[in-house]
Design a protein around this motif. Structure first.
Motif, PDB file in Angstrom:
ATOM      1  N   THR A 285      -5.751  -7.391  -4.271  1.00  0.00           N
ATOM      2  CA  THR A 285      -6.125  -6.046  -4.811  1.00  0.00           C
ATOM      3  C   THR A 285      -7.393  -5.392  -4.411  1.00  0.00           C
ATOM      4  O   THR A 285      -7.564  -4.321  -4.167  1.00  0.00           O
ATOM      5  CB  THR A 285      -5.898  -6.241  -6.329  1.00  0.00           C
ATOM      6  OG1 THR A 285      -4.724  -6.793  -6.868  1.00  0.00           O
ATOM      7  CG2 THR A 285      -6.294  -4.963  -7.286  1.00  0.00           C
ATOM      8  N   LEU A 288      -7.105  -4.544  -0.921  1.00  0.00           N
ATOM      9  CA  LEU A 288      -6.372  -3.116  -0.575  1.00  0.00           C
ATOM     10  C   LEU A 288      -7.033  -1.906  -1.181  1.00  0.00           C
ATOM     11  O   LEU A 288      -6.771  -0.783  -0.501  1.00  0.00           O
ATOM     12  CB  LEU A 288      -4.852  -3.393  -1.421  1.00  0.00           C
ATOM     13  CG  LEU A 288      -4.022  -4.369  -0.597  1.00  0.00           C
ATOM     14  CD1 LEU A 288      -2.998  -4.480  -1.780  1.00  0.00           C
ATOM     15  CD2 LEU A 288      -3.697  -4.058   0.760  1.00  0.00           C
ATOM     16  N   ARG A 289      -7.812  -2.034  -2.282  1.00  0.00           N
ATOM     17  CA  ARG A 289      -8.824  -1.153  -2.787  1.00  0.00           C
ATOM     18  C   ARG A 289      -9.813  -0.346  -1.575  1.00  0.00           C
ATOM     19  O   ARG A 289     -10.228   0.640  -1.580  1.00  0.00           O
ATOM     20  CB  ARG A 289      -9.547  -1.447  -4.071  1.00  0.00           C
ATOM     21  CG  ARG A 289     -10.092  -0.316  -4.652  1.00  0.00           C
ATOM     22  CD  ARG A 289     -10.778  -0.883  -6.042  1.00  0.00           C
ATOM     23  NE  ARG A 289      -9.788  -1.350  -6.831  1.00  0.00           N
ATOM     24  CZ  ARG A 289      -9.993  -2.825  -7.328  1.00  0.00           C
ATOM     25  NH1 ARG A 289     -10.818  -3.509  -6.636  1.00  0.00           N
ATOM     26  NH2 ARG A 289      -8.925  -3.072  -8.077  1.00  0.00           N
ATOM     27  N   ALA A 292      -7.917   1.362   4.353  1.00  0.00           N
ATOM     28  CA  ALA A 292      -7.381   2.761   4.240  1.00  0.00           C
ATOM     29  C   ALA A 292      -6.030   2.808   3.876  1.00  0.00           C
ATOM     30  O   ALA A 292      -5.278   1.795   4.103  1.00  0.00           O
ATOM     31  CB  ALA A 292      -7.583   3.261   5.775  1.00  0.00           C
ATOM     32  N   THR A 293      -5.779   4.021   3.430  1.00  0.00           N
ATOM     33  CA  THR A 293      -4.164   4.207   2.764  1.00  0.00           C
ATOM     34  C   THR A 293      -3.449   4.420   4.021  1.00  0.00           C
ATOM     35  O   THR A 293      -3.500   5.215   4.850  1.00  0.00           O
ATOM     36  CB  THR A 293      -4.212   5.162   1.867  1.00  0.00           C
ATOM     37  OG1 THR A 293      -4.967   4.965   0.691  1.00  0.00           O
ATOM     38  CG2 THR A 293      -2.696   5.357   1.410  1.00  0.00           C
ATOM     39  N   PRO A 294      -2.295   3.502   4.173  1.00  0.00           N
ATOM     40  CA  PRO A 294      -1.357   3.749   5.010  1.00  0.00           C
ATOM     41  C   PRO A 294      -0.726   5.139   5.237  1.00  0.00           C
ATOM     42  O   PRO A 294      -0.413   5.822   4.150  1.00  0.00           O
ATOM     43  CB  PRO A 294      -0.076   2.768   5.124  1.00  0.00           C
ATOM     44  CG  PRO A 294      -0.722   1.833   3.983  1.00  0.00           C
ATOM     45  CD  PRO A 294      -1.769   2.506   3.245  1.00  0.00           C
ATOM     46  N   GLU A 295      -0.509   5.718   6.436  1.00  0.00           N
ATOM     47  CA  GLU A 295       0.188   7.009   6.475  1.00  0.00           C
ATOM     48  C   GLU A 295       1.746   7.095   5.991  1.00  0.00           C
ATOM     49  O   GLU A 295       2.337   5.571   6.386  1.00  0.00           O
ATOM     50  CB  GLU A 295       0.048   7.613   7.888  1.00  0.00           C
ATOM     51  CG  GLU A 295      -1.060   8.055   8.344  1.00  0.00           C
ATOM     52  CD  GLU A 295      -1.391   8.633   9.656  1.00  0.00           C
ATOM     53  OE1 GLU A 295      -0.423   9.451   9.850  1.00  0.00           O
ATOM     54  OE2 GLU A 295      -2.290   8.396  10.599  1.00  0.00           O
ATOM     55  N   PRO A 296       2.296   7.895   5.648  1.00  0.00           N
ATOM     56  CA  PRO A 296       3.726   7.658   5.044  1.00  0.00           C
ATOM     57  C   PRO A 296       4.779   7.237   6.172  1.00  0.00           C
ATOM     58  O   PRO A 296       4.431   8.041   7.303  1.00  0.00           O
ATOM     59  CB  PRO A 296       3.973   8.900   4.031  1.00  0.00           C
ATOM     60  CG  PRO A 296       2.870   9.820   4.714  1.00  0.00           C
ATOM     61  CD  PRO A 296       1.777   9.243   5.177  1.00  0.00           C
TER      62      PRO A 296
END
Length: 300
Positions: A285, A288-289, A292-296
């Motif tokens: 957790t 992941l915080r 980088a957030t994955p592109e959709p």
């Protein structure tokens, strides 16, 4: 004329992106082998017409070109394709792997044949021409003859980010990226660079997706989805100027060129021992915080 007298093979060059690439290379002074089976958008049928029509277009502008109808997803066909370039023009400087078709289906509805057909034309159809071109360039280098060769592979945004309803196509195009990285590392010693593009353009495979852009084009707007917009980058990657660029993936659409940055090592934790599964939840957790957030995925 940045590709003057370079010998270029373009697969799937009878229509769409491949046709645009072949014509652009000819405008830049290259001698072009136009490879195409003339199949439908789903890979069915076949005709010599499309390849010969592109050859005639090139000759009409004063260029040099020959048609080739080899099946590049077979070992004999890929070998014959390279031989056509050597016999017709005395060499081979650039290979553009472009051929492909679609068999779109949601994963739970996809047949084994639909999976295999797309893997064959895209992934195997990149590997075999690359192999036989590489064998030629290795032999040239070992014989002491200078090699300044290029390979441009065709991936897709679907291969980089995924695309709903295109599991077979997305997997094949992701595989092409991996193949590009390995080929760049292996063939560099022989004077060969290997790069990939992820184009967005209106072709037979995407005409429904980009149909709405035609209304704006009709009113005089820049046709951002025209396949011809992709080809200048491909021609530059095939030129002598690009000899220091290898192992890269470029997204190209309209007037936009983007260097794609794929998997990189991100946030990491290491306890120097074996983890207990129960302890991993908070650690993952936290990682992941920080990541980088994955592109959709396209269509998600």
């Amino acid at each position: 004329m940045i590709c003057k007298d370079r010998v270029v093979v373009v697969t799937g060059a009878g229509r769409g992106l491949g046709r645009a690439h072949a014509l652009e290379f000819a405008r830049q002074g290259a001698k072009v082998v136009v490879n195409d089976l003339g199949v439908s958008a789903s890979g069915e049928g076949g005709s010599e017409g499309p390849a010969h029509e592109v050859v005639e277009e090139i000759r009409a502008m004063g260029g040099e070109a020959v048609a080739d109808g080899s099946d590049i997803a077979t070992d004999s066909g890929a070998r014959r394709l390279v031989a056509t370039a050597l016999k017709s023009f005395g060499g081979l400087d650039v290979l553009v792997n472009n051929a492909g078709f679609l068999r779109d289906r949601m994963l739970v509805n996809m047949s084994e044949e639909e999976w295999d057909a797309v893997m064959r034309v895209h992934l195997k159809g990149h590997f075999l021409p690359l192999k036989h071109a590489g064998l030629h360039w290795r032999a040239e280098a070992k014989a002491g003859r200078p090699v300044d060769a290029r390979v441009i592979n065709t991936s897709s945004g679907a291969g980089l980010l995924g695309s709903v309803g295109q599991g077979n196509y997305s997997a094949a195009k992701a595989g092409i990226v991996g193949l590009t990285l390995v080929a760049a590392a292996e063939l560099g010693r022989y004077g060969v660079t290997v790069n990939a593009i992820a184009p967005a353009a209106r072709t037979r495979m995407t005409e429904q997706v980009f149909a709405a852009t035609m209304a704006a084009v009709a009113e005089g707007a820049f046709d951002a989805m025209a396949p011809e917009n992709v080809s200048p980058l491909v021609a530059w990657l095939g030129s002598a100027e690009s000899r220091d660029v290898t192992g890269r993936v470029f997204e190209v659409e309209g007037g936009k060129v983007c260097v794609m940055e794929g998997f990189r090592h991100g946030p990491t934790t290491d306890i120097g021992a074996r983890w207990d599964a129960a302890d991993l939840g908070p650690e993952i957790t936290g990682l992941l915080r920080e990541a980088a957030t994955p592109e959709p995925v396209y269509g998600a």
